[in-house]
Write an enzyme that holds these catalytic residues in place. Structure first.
Site, mmCIF file in Angstrom:
data_model
loop_
_atom_site.group_PDB
_atom_site.id
_atom_site.type_symbol
_atom_site.label_atom_id
_atom_site.label_comp_id
_atom_site.label_asym_id
_atom_site.label_seq_id
_atom_site.Cartn_x
_atom_site.Cartn_y
_atom_site.Cartn_z
ATOM 1 N N CYS A 1 47.246 91.576 50.875
ATOM 2 C CA CYS A 1 46.790 92.469 52.199
ATOM 3 C C CYS A 1 47.947 92.280 53.179
ATOM 4 O O CYS A 1 48.298 93.166 53.761
ATOM 5 C CB CYS A 1 45.384 91.820 52.440
ATOM 6 S SG CYS A 1 45.383 90.285 52.771
ATOM 7 N N HIS A 33 42.868 86.934 55.830
ATOM 8 C CA HIS A 33 42.869 88.336 55.512
ATOM 9 C C HIS A 33 43.636 89.143 56.710
ATOM 10 O O HIS A 33 43.346 89.307 57.765
ATOM 11 C CB HIS A 33 41.395 88.794 55.169
ATOM 12 C CG HIS A 33 41.254 90.185 54.645
ATOM 13 N ND1 HIS A 33 42.284 90.428 53.563
ATOM 14 C CD2 HIS A 33 40.777 91.330 54.827
ATOM 15 C CE1 HIS A 33 41.893 91.858 53.203
ATOM 16 N NE2 HIS A 33 41.061 92.253 53.950
#
Ligand SMILES: [Zn+2]
Ligand SMILES: [Zn+2]
Ligand SMILES: [Zn+2]
Ligand SMILES: [Zn+2]
Ligand SMILES: [Zn+2]
Ligand SMILES: [Zn+2]
Lengths: 105, 515
Positions: B168, B456
């Protein structure tokens, strides 16, 4: 009661405009402002919008029948209306600044 | 554009040559001296109505000036049978016999050259010029008649990215890069001329080109960017397997590899790394001015270094108290502007960090101040939320607000107070916000959720003028501006890639451009 001649007032305004314009031209400021305006209008999408509008007019009338005069007549009011207030303000401010500097020197 | 000359202009050129055009252009359209401008200011009025009205034209045969609006130039053309006139604002030629403006290659060349000189005079660089297809491009356009028009609500250019296992950090950067208007214009107009011919498979710029094709192909299924990751990792080995996998480091490594692979496209880049004009440097490189002032003699020594991004400190600052003039201690910054103020404030370097002064010829205590000498087209700000030191990783989660439009005027070197001695924050507040020379508009934000060790990344990107989308790996969801500006609001946060447009658009007039 006091009245002033509207025509005279108009003449004076026109004279003033011509004088300012001359100052702007002589100093080269006019070209600079023109370039700035061009940049701003491109940035805000004005150019693309008008271009699109022109394309539509050309399509509508047919390439063979459309004249520059037609385009100018149709585009001018729209073009004026679409100039963002902020752009007008910025230019006005620049012109004011230029004139006050002129007065000082 | 029809550059086939009309028969009337051809005849004129054959008999009188190009000189009449050139003279009128130099004297009244693109003036390059004060003398010429004086003459222009005095004489640019309609010879019939004596007014400086818009759309003034000059007769090409006899240099009569007439306005178009009151039909004075038309009347002149008719009565004198002088069919050709030049528009004194734009330099285009109007043929009354054809009833239209006509275009001629030779004449356009002269006008272009004149315009260039005039621009140099004005100090205008990189002025916008409309896209003119070359013969080759016209041919290609004819061979490929399919056109795609972008409407304001088109979702073209939006694509999710498959997460390849903790990737990510890359996906959020790819989303920000693919939504950078200038990069998009560059890649979609296929301007990369590969310098790694023999080995173009290894060229990251070529890979970016392919990536842009993927993003703007209209496909809606998520894309798998494994080749990109592979190439960045091959060429920036320090990143491969790096456990923290930091989005900011990935961005810088990517820009660096792209810049490396562009090299050779111009002679300068190889000899002088600071004057590279590859597309990455054209877009991202700014100049940071550092002024070191000797506390003894007030001598200032200035250096300017290039930068691709600005890393901003968060958290409260210590070590401020021993500043001789007692500068305000900086509280924990809570807005981007605060961070930038802190970044550009004069900093007392302390008695343990003396610098050799060239005037005093000895080591002296000094202050140092950073300001923006040159702003890049895209300004990228990185909030230093992570503190990595041996044994621990810490994340600073303070909410930092940022605007949709940022004015950099107060942080410019030109705003620096030149008084000697930095007794106070010398940055002048922007007196007027009207001028937008230093204004930036936000187009992408990268966020980090979680802790320093595990978390994240997601991003927000702007599409067209004001549609925002939240990208989380394969998901792309419409978002509101408030959401974007509020992001980082919760405890969740990360790097912010606040970026921008403005200064000038290097783009063409095609339908792809929506800023
Ligand atoms: Zn007239
Ligand atoms: Zn004439
Ligand atoms: Zn003609
Ligand atoms: Zn390549
Ligand atoms: Zn470069
Ligand atoms: Zn000194």
């Amino acid at each position: 009661m006091f009245f002033y001649s509207i025509q005279e007032r108009k003449n004076r305004d026109a004279q003033m405009r011509a004088t300012i314009n001359q100052k702007l031209v002589v100093s080269g400021e006019r070209d600079k402002l023109k370039e700035l305006l061009r940049t701003r209008l491109i940035e805000c999408g004005w150019r693309d919008q008008l271009k699109q509008h022109c394309k539509e007019i050309v399509k509508q009338k047919g390439l063979e029948h459309v004249t520059v005069d037609d385009l100018v007549a149709e585009i001018t009011p729209k073009g004026r209306a679409l100039v963002p207030d902020q752009v007008k303000k910025e230019l006005l401010q620049k012109i004011r600044k230029f004139l006050s500097e002129q007065q000082q020197s | 554009m029809n550059t086939k000359c009309c028969p009337h202009l051809s005849v004129f050129k054959a008999t009188k040559g190009l000189e009449p055009f050139r003279i009128i252009h130099t004297y009244f359209i693109s003036c390059t001296s004060r003398e010429a401008r004086k003459r222009k200011a005095k004489s640019c009025v309609c010879h019939t109505c004596r007014q400086a009205r818009p759309r003034l034209h000059s007769c090409l045969s006899c240099v009569y000036f007439g306005c178009y609006g009151l039909k004075h130039i038309q009347e002149h053309a008719k009565s004198k049978m002088h069919n050709l006139a030049i528009d004194l604002t734009y330099g285009t030629i109007l043929c009354f016999a054809c009833g239209d403006y006509v275009y001629d290659t030779e004449i356009e060349h002269i006008a272009e050259a004149q315009q260039k000189i005039a621009e140099q005079w004005m100090g205008v660089t990189n002025s916008f010029s409309a896209w003119e297809p070359t013969d080759k491009e016209v041919e290609l356009l004819q061979q490929n008649p399919k056109r795609r028009r972008l409407t304001a609500n088109s979702t073209i250019g939006l694509r999710g990215l498959i997460n390849l296992g903790n990737t990510c950090f890359m996906n959020c950067i790819v989303q920000a890069l693919t939504h950078t208007p200038f990069l998009r214009d560059y890649f979609l107009s296929d301007q990369h001329n590969c310098q790694m011919r023999k080995d173009s498979e290894q060229c990251l710029v070529c890979e970016m080109s392919r990536l842009f094709q993927e993003f703007y192909s209209g496909m809606r299924t998520p894309h798998t960017p494994y080749r990109l990751l592979h190439l960045v990792w091959t060429h920036a080995r320090h990143l491969a397997g790096y456990e923290q996998q930091d989005a900011h480091e990935f961005l810088i490594a990517t820009l660096d590899v792209l810049h490396q692979h562009c090299k050779g496209s111009n002679g300068l880049s190889n000899s002088n790394p600071h004057h590279c004009n590859c597309i990455i440097d054209q877009i991202f490189t700014g100049g940071l001015q550092s002024d070191v002032t000797c506390q003894q003699c007030n001598n200032v020594s200035t250096t300017i270094d290039p930068f691709w991004d600005i890393s901003l400190d968060l958290g409260p600052t210590e070590a401020e108290t021993d500043f001789p003039n007692g500068i305000d201690k900086f509280e924990e910054p809570t807005s981007l502007t605060n961070c930038l103020k802190r970044f550009t404030r004069p900093e007392y370097l302390g008695s343990s960090a003396k610098i050799k002064c060239s005037i005093c010829q000895s080591y002296q205590e000094s202050t140092k101040q950073l300001t923006m000498k040159k702003l890049p087209l895209v300004a990228c700000f990185h909030l230093k939320r992570f503190e990595h030191s041996t044994g621990y990783h810490k994340k600073i989660s303070t909410y930092v607000s940022f605007p949709e439009e940022l004015d950099m005027t107060p942080f410019m070197s030109s705003s620096r107070n030149h008084n000697n001695g930095y007794s106070e924050q010398v940055i002048r507040e922007a007196a007027s916000c009207l001028s937008s020379d230093y204004k930036y508009s936000l187009y992408a934000v990268v966020n980090h959720r979680g802790t320093a060790d595990s978390g994240h990344y997601t991003s927000f990107v702007r599409q067209h003028k004001d549609y925002w989308f939240r990208c989380e790996d394969h998901l792309v969801i419409r978002a509101k501006l408030e959401e974007v500006l509020r992001s980082e609001g919760s405890v969740a946060t990360g790097i912010k890639l606040a970026v921008h447009k403005v200064k000038q658009m290097c783009s063409n007039n095609n339908n792809m451009i929506f800023l």
